[in-house]
Design a protein around this motif. Structure first.
Motif, PDB file in Angstrom:
ATOM      1  N   ARG A  37      88.329  21.878   8.692  1.00 43.30           N
ATOM      2  CA  ARG A  37      89.556  21.082   8.657  1.00 43.30           C
ATOM      3  C   ARG A  37      89.294  19.582   8.687  1.00 43.30           C
ATOM      4  O   ARG A  37      89.977  18.803   8.020  1.00 43.30           O
ATOM      5  CB  ARG A  37      90.477  21.474   9.821  1.00 43.30           C
ATOM      6  N   LYS A  38      88.303  19.161   9.470  1.00 43.89           N
ATOM      7  CA  LYS A  38      88.107  17.715   9.611  1.00 43.89           C
ATOM      8  C   LYS A  38      87.644  17.061   8.307  1.00 43.89           C
ATOM      9  O   LYS A  38      87.772  15.845   8.145  1.00 43.89           O
ATOM     10  CB  LYS A  38      87.142  17.409  10.748  1.00 43.89           C
ATOM     11  N   SER A  39      87.120  17.854   7.371  1.00 51.31           N
ATOM     12  CA  SER A  39      86.756  17.319   6.056  1.00 51.31           C
ATOM     13  C   SER A  39      87.779  17.728   4.991  1.00 51.31           C
ATOM     14  O   SER A  39      87.574  17.461   3.801  1.00 51.31           O
ATOM     15  CB  SER A  39      85.358  17.803   5.650  1.00 51.31           C
ATOM     16  N   ASN A  40      88.870  18.395   5.457  1.00 48.74           N
ATOM     17  CA  ASN A  40      89.944  18.879   4.577  1.00 48.74           C
ATOM     18  C   ASN A  40      89.482  19.978   3.621  1.00 48.74           C
ATOM     19  O   ASN A  40      90.242  20.385   2.741  1.00 48.74           O
ATOM     20  CB  ASN A  40      90.565  17.725   3.764  1.00 48.74           C
ATOM     21  N   ARG A  41      88.280  20.458   3.832  1.00 51.43           N
ATOM     22  CA  ARG A  41      87.761  21.542   2.994  1.00 51.43           C
ATOM     23  C   ARG A  41      86.823  22.404   3.827  1.00 51.43           C
ATOM     24  O   ARG A  41      85.932  21.891   4.500  1.00 51.43           O
ATOM     25  CB  ARG A  41      86.992  20.997   1.781  1.00 51.43           C
ATOM     26  N   GLY A  42      87.031  23.698   3.763  1.00 52.51           N
ATOM     27  CA  GLY A  42      86.155  24.638   4.435  1.00 52.51           C
ATOM     28  C   GLY A  42      86.379  25.992   3.781  1.00 52.51           C
ATOM     29  O   GLY A  42      86.297  26.120   2.553  1.00 52.51           O
ATOM     30  N   MET A  80      78.947  25.118  14.278  1.00 51.21           N
ATOM     31  CA  MET A  80      78.380  26.465  14.321  1.00 51.21           C
ATOM     32  C   MET A  80      76.889  26.416  13.971  1.00 51.21           C
ATOM     33  O   MET A  80      76.064  27.087  14.610  1.00 51.21           O
ATOM     34  CB  MET A  80      79.128  27.366  13.337  1.00 51.21           C
ATOM     35  N   LEU A  81      76.528  25.578  12.988  1.00 50.73           N
ATOM     36  CA  LEU A  81      75.108  25.422  12.645  1.00 50.73           C
ATOM     37  C   LEU A  81      74.335  24.857  13.821  1.00 50.73           C
ATOM     38  O   LEU A  81      73.209  25.286  14.106  1.00 50.73           O
ATOM     39  CB  LEU A  81      74.965  24.499  11.432  1.00 50.73           C
ATOM     40  N   HIS A  82      74.939  23.886  14.507  1.00 48.23           N
ATOM     41  CA  HIS A  82      74.273  23.269  15.660  1.00 48.23           C
ATOM     42  C   HIS A  82      74.033  24.303  16.761  1.00 48.23           C
ATOM     43  O   HIS A  82      72.971  24.306  17.396  1.00 48.23           O
ATOM     44  CB  HIS A  82      75.116  22.118  16.189  1.00 48.23           C
ATOM     45  N   VAL A  83      75.011  25.162  16.981  1.00 48.07           N
ATOM     46  CA  VAL A  83      74.858  26.223  17.985  1.00 48.07           C
ATOM     47  C   VAL A  83      73.701  27.139  17.600  1.00 48.07           C
ATOM     48  O   VAL A  83      72.842  27.489  18.431  1.00 48.07           O
ATOM     49  CB  VAL A  83      76.161  27.027  18.138  1.00 48.07           C
ATOM     50  N   TYR A  84      73.655  27.543  16.331  1.00 48.37           N
ATOM     51  CA  TYR A  84      72.559  28.394  15.873  1.00 48.37           C
ATOM     52  C   TYR A  84      71.204  27.688  16.058  1.00 48.37           C
ATOM     53  O   TYR A  84      70.197  28.318  16.394  1.00 48.37           O
ATOM     54  CB  TYR A  84      72.748  28.773  14.402  1.00 48.37           C
ATOM     55  N   ARG A  95      71.192  34.706   7.326  1.00 51.17           N
ATOM     56  CA  ARG A  95      72.018  34.699   6.111  1.00 51.17           C
ATOM     57  C   ARG A  95      73.296  33.893   6.333  1.00 51.17           C
ATOM     58  O   ARG A  95      73.723  33.117   5.473  1.00 51.17           O
ATOM     59  CB  ARG A  95      72.364  36.133   5.695  1.00 51.17           C
ATOM     60  N   CYS A  96      73.903  34.099   7.495  1.00 47.72           N
ATOM     61  CA  CYS A  96      75.121  33.360   7.843  1.00 47.72           C
ATOM     62  C   CYS A  96      74.810  31.867   7.920  1.00 47.72           C
ATOM     63  O   CYS A  96      75.553  31.037   7.367  1.00 47.72           O
ATOM     64  CB  CYS A  96      75.661  33.872   9.177  1.00 47.72           C
ATOM     65  N   TYR A  97      73.717  31.509   8.565  1.00 49.07           N
ATOM     66  CA  TYR A  97      73.321  30.111   8.728  1.00 49.07           C
ATOM     67  C   TYR A  97      73.130  29.449   7.363  1.00 49.07           C
ATOM     68  O   TYR A  97      73.637  28.344   7.108  1.00 49.07           O
ATOM     69  CB  TYR A  97      72.023  30.036   9.534  1.00 49.07           C
ATOM     70  N   ASP A  98      72.409  30.125   6.499  1.00 49.95           N
ATOM     71  CA  ASP A  98      72.116  29.554   5.178  1.00 49.95           C
ATOM     72  C   ASP A  98      73.393  29.331   4.377  1.00 49.95           C
ATOM     73  O   ASP A  98      73.527  28.307   3.679  1.00 49.95           O
ATOM     74  CB  ASP A  98      71.162  30.467   4.405  1.00 49.95           C
ATOM     75  N   TYR A  99      74.336  30.274   4.470  1.00 47.68           N
ATOM     76  CA  TYR A  99      75.581  30.116   3.710  1.00 47.68           C
ATOM     77  C   TYR A  99      76.421  28.970   4.282  1.00 47.68           C
ATOM     78  O   TYR A  99      76.960  28.151   3.522  1.00 47.68           O
ATOM     79  CB  TYR A  99      76.378  31.423   3.730  1.00 47.68           C
ATOM     80  N   LEU A 100      76.527  28.898   5.609  1.00 46.87           N
ATOM     81  CA  LEU A 100      77.301  27.814   6.217  1.00 46.87           C
ATOM     82  C   LEU A 100      76.679  26.458   5.888  1.00 46.87           C
ATOM     83  O   LEU A 100      77.392  25.478   5.613  1.00 46.87           O
ATOM     84  CB  LEU A 100      77.371  28.001   7.739  1.00 46.87           C
ATOM     85  N   LYS A 101      75.346  26.393   5.892  1.00 50.03           N
ATOM     86  CA  LYS A 101      74.677  25.123   5.568  1.00 50.03           C
ATOM     87  C   LYS A 101      74.962  24.717   4.126  1.00 50.03           C
ATOM     88  O   LYS A 101      75.188  23.523   3.828  1.00 50.03           O
ATOM     89  CB  LYS A 101      73.173  25.243   5.793  1.00 50.03           C
ATOM     90  N   GLY A 133      80.084  19.533   1.299  1.00 48.48           N
ATOM     91  CA  GLY A 133      81.261  18.812   1.786  1.00 48.48           C
ATOM     92  C   GLY A 133      82.347  19.692   2.366  1.00 48.48           C
ATOM     93  O   GLY A 133      83.415  19.196   2.733  1.00 48.48           O
ATOM     94  N   ARG A 134      82.091  20.981   2.491  1.00 46.22           N
ATOM     95  CA  ARG A 134      83.092  21.904   3.044  1.00 46.22           C
ATOM     96  C   ARG A 134      82.751  22.177   4.511  1.00 46.22           C
ATOM     97  O   ARG A 134      82.132  23.181   4.859  1.00 46.22           O
ATOM     98  CB  ARG A 134      83.145  23.198   2.238  1.00 46.22           C
ATOM     99  N   ASN A 135      83.170  21.290   5.386  1.00 42.43           N
ATOM    100  CA  ASN A 135      82.821  21.385   6.802  1.00 42.43           C
ATOM    101  C   ASN A 135      83.973  21.878   7.657  1.00 42.43           C
ATOM    102  O   ASN A 135      83.878  21.927   8.870  1.00 42.43           O
ATOM    103  CB  ASN A 135      82.346  20.015   7.316  1.00 42.43           C
TER     104      ASN A 135
END
Length: 709
Positions: free
Chosen positions: A572-577, A540-544, A556-562, A568-570
């Motif tokens: 399912r693939k990192s088991n944490r989101g 999602m960050l890459h799309v933005y 604001r959304c971008y900053d929070y996701l980053k 380390g919360r990326n």
């Protein structure tokens, strides 16, 4: 069968043989194909009634009484507007059917072609049903907001046990003739029509003067609860056809046959008159049928796709390769290494093996399919191809590089397509010496299960290239919509707003669990935060990063996701989101971010649902007036098929109509303080003052001149 005394009616031909067996067949003509279903059935039942009362008649055989499989939904909806007249006609028709079913002369229904919807409803009244072995049987109308009417819901639950009946009437399950025989829906199977008529005639002569009634399965309350609780949980009371069908079946077991039929008629008409039904039929039936049929002037092209190259053997490229090979096209599947390309072919091996297991394909066809996919890491293996589809990672520079490398391998009549989620086609086409031959073809994952393809027309894309792309999409058995170029096009653009609104609510202090719960209650299959975990927050960050600019809400959304990704919360693939995932079991539990604000008073749940539904619909309107969309129906098809916008709304514009434009605008005004995504175009205010609707029944109400308001 030796036929005598042929009698021609408006819609049917009746023929009687020397042994007194009557065969009733539909007349094939333009008039009958496009006629009135109810009128045809009324004539049909009258013919049977008149023939069965003749002393010299021993029994009746009838073929599927309606030409083609489709219900004339437009006529049916129109008839239901005159509720009293329609109810009287249905009561009379079903009373006559029931009377024929109860009399002692045998009636055999002959399923001589695929038997769906009203065809199957009529066949259920026969004492014996015989089908040709290659046909399919089912009630697809549940997908279009209806349930089986004309006595079918009552009849099928008298013939079948609930566990066999419910998948047919509530889940649109289509079954083979063999499966239908196994569960008791049909009695005999034949390899050809002449043998089927012989079997029917033999059965009649063996059952003359016998009332061939089967035992109705006993009612089992516990079984009913076990079967319907999951259905109710999925439906959440959103689709009236599902609830009404279940009400008919449940009430039926305490009623006489005639009373049960009256209940079915009442619920059937109620469903037909519900605005939700009209919305679903308009998009899921008429809209999709129009999109899949080659009726527009653009389709008249001599272009024939026989050989194509796919760049990138990841999830998207391998899925496209499978679908293309299944359609008889030879594929060159290229990736950076031969191992990666061969791994892409393994996807086709896996999916086709599953299809063989399910009986959807035989092993011979599977091997033929696989032989059409040639993995490679060398462009020299391309030769000349009719089409190149680029399906590499969503990066402008990477796409430019692979496009430049492979464009020379297109033949003179070929074209190039980029499978991109959001990158502007006009910019990607700059690498081509012939940008008029460059177009976007946005497939959805998994490609073998997702029907939609969003065709994106760049600023220089020619009519001929658009025509070729439409032909290819239909050749692959997909459903196309055509949109114009712009950042994220249509489906991705409004989907990003769905995700943005969820993160915005989260930052306001609304609990993540409540956001995803209310998304599901609104009709979305998956909540937006769960979706973000699946696609990964970094994607999602890459799309933005690819968008030309971000407004403050997006920032604001971008900053929070980053911040989450950096911790380390990326997903399912990192088991944490937004959820925590157990590695062993795969189970997930919602994660509470202690750094987020906590609201002392939570918003009403309806406001959360409205925000998620409205924000996508509002941006769809912007797409319409900006020229990204040409027509509301394209937006409705794209939203429901591509990104899971709730089916019962009819789509983004159907949703606005169901809410009412004036109320919709007032709702959006209440949310304007929450972010730039809620800015309302002046033209929408003007339309609200006019009490405008995007549709009048099944027809679009959006004139061309309203574009670019």
């Amino acid at each position: 069968m030796d036929k005598i005394n042929p009698i021609y009616f408006t819609y049917f031909l009746s023929e009687r043989d020397e042994q007194g067996v009557v065969l009733i067949s539909p007349l094939i003509s333009t008039e009958t194909i496009h006629g009135n279903d109810l009128e045809r059935l009324e004539e049909f039942v009258t013919i049977i009634h008149d023939q069965i009362n003749l002393n010299e008649v021993k029994g009746i055989i009838f073929k599927n009484p309606l030409i083609g499989q489709a219900i004339n939904y437009d006529i049916l909806l129109q008839q239901a507007l005159d509720e009293n007249s329609f109810k009287l006609r249905l009561k009379s028709l079903l009373s006559n059917f029931n009377e024929l079913n109860q009399q002692k002369k045998p009636i055999v229904g002959l399923m001589d072609s695929d038997c769906m919807s009203l065809q199957l409803s009529t066949q259920l009244w026969a004492h014996c049903r015989i089908a040709l072995e290659q046909i399919k049987i089912g009630f697809p109308e549940v997908n279009y907001g209806l349930f089986p009417g004309f006595g079918a819901t009552i009849q099928i639950t008298e013939i079948l046990d609930a566990q066999d009946a419910l998948p047919l009437v509530l889940q649109a399950k289509i079954i083979t003739a063999q499966k239908a025989k196994e569960i008791g829906l049909i009695d005999l199977i034949s390899s050809n029509i002449d043998h089927a008529i012989f079997l029917a005639k033999t059965w009649i002569l063996e059952h003359v003067h016998e009332q061939a009634q089967k035992q109705t399965p006993p009612w089992d309350e516990a079984q009913w609860d076990n079967l319907t609780v999951p259905i109710k949980k999925r439906n959440l009371g959103i689709k009236p056809n599902i609830d009404n069908c279940m009400a008919v079946i449940y009430q039926k077991h305490n009623l006489s046959k005639q009373e049960a039929l009256r209940i079915e008629i009442a619920y059937f008409i109620q469903t037909l008159r519900d605005p939700i039904t009209c919305s679903i039929i308009r998009t899921q039936y008429f809209g999709i049928n129009e999109a899949t049929k080659a009726t527009d002037p653009l389709v008249h092209t001599p272009f024939e796709l026989q050989r194509m190259a796919i760049l990138g053997a990841g999830m998207m490229g391998s899925g496209i390769a499978f679908e293309a090979a299944r359609s008889g096209i030879d594929i060159i599947l290229k990736d950076v290494t031969l191992q990666q390309a061969e791994q892409g072919k393994k996807y086709a091996e896996k999916v086709s093996a599953k299809w063989v297991e399910l009986g959807k394909m035989n092993e011979e066809k599977r091997q033929a399919l696989l032989s059409r996919i040639s993995p490679t890491d060398q462009t020299k293996d391309f030769g000349e191809v009719d089409l190149i589809i680029e399906a590499v990672f969503e990066d402008k520079n990477l796409k430019a590089a692979v496009s430049t490398e492979t464009l020379p391998f297109l033949n003179n009549n070929g074209f190039f397509a980029s499978n991109t989620t959001s990158l502007p086609i006009s910019e990607l086409a700059l690498v081509s010496p012939k940008p008029e031959n460059f177009i976007g073809m946005h497939f959805f994952s998994p490609v073998d299960r997702m029907a939609l393809v969003e065709i994106i027309r760049g600023k220089q894309t020619s009519e001929q290239t658009l025509s070729k792309a439409l032909k290819v999409v239909r050749q692959l058995g997909k459903i196309p919509i055509v949109v114009h170029d712009g950042p994220a096009f249509f489906t991705s653009r409004i989907f990003f707003n769905y995700l943005l609104e969820a993160v915005t609510m989260l930052l306001e202090g609304i609990p993540a669990s409540l956001i995803d719960e209310q998304a599901r209650n609104a009709g979305f299959a998956v909540g937006p935060l769960a979706v973000l975990d699946e696609i990964s927050l970094s994607l999602m960050l890459h799309v933005y990063d690819q968008l030309p600019h971000l407004h403050p809400s997006q920032r604001r959304c971008y900053d929070y996701l980053k911040k989450l990704v950096d911790s380390g919360r990326n997903g399912r693939k990192s088991n944490r989101g937004f959820y925590d995932y157990e590695i062993a079991s795969g189970k997930k539990t919602i994660w509470q971010d202690s750094n987020l604000p906590t609201l002392t008073t939570l918003p009403e749940t309806i406001n959360i649902q409205d925000r998620l539904l409205h924000v996508m619909a509002l941006d769809s309107y912007r797409c319409l007036i900006e020229g990204i969309l040409d027509r509301p129906i394209d937006g409705d098809i794209g939203a429901t098929l591509g990104i899971g916008y709730p089916i019962h709304t009819g789509g983004v514009f159907g949703h606005i109509d169901q809410v009412g434009l004036q109320k919709f605008v007032k709702d959006c005004q209440r949310f304007e303080r929450l972010g730039e995504q809620w800015m309302i175009p002046t033209s929408l205010h003007q339309l609200a003052e006019e009490n405008f609707t995007f549709y009048l029944g099944l027809q679009s109400n959006w004139p061309i001149q309203k574009q670019n308001l």
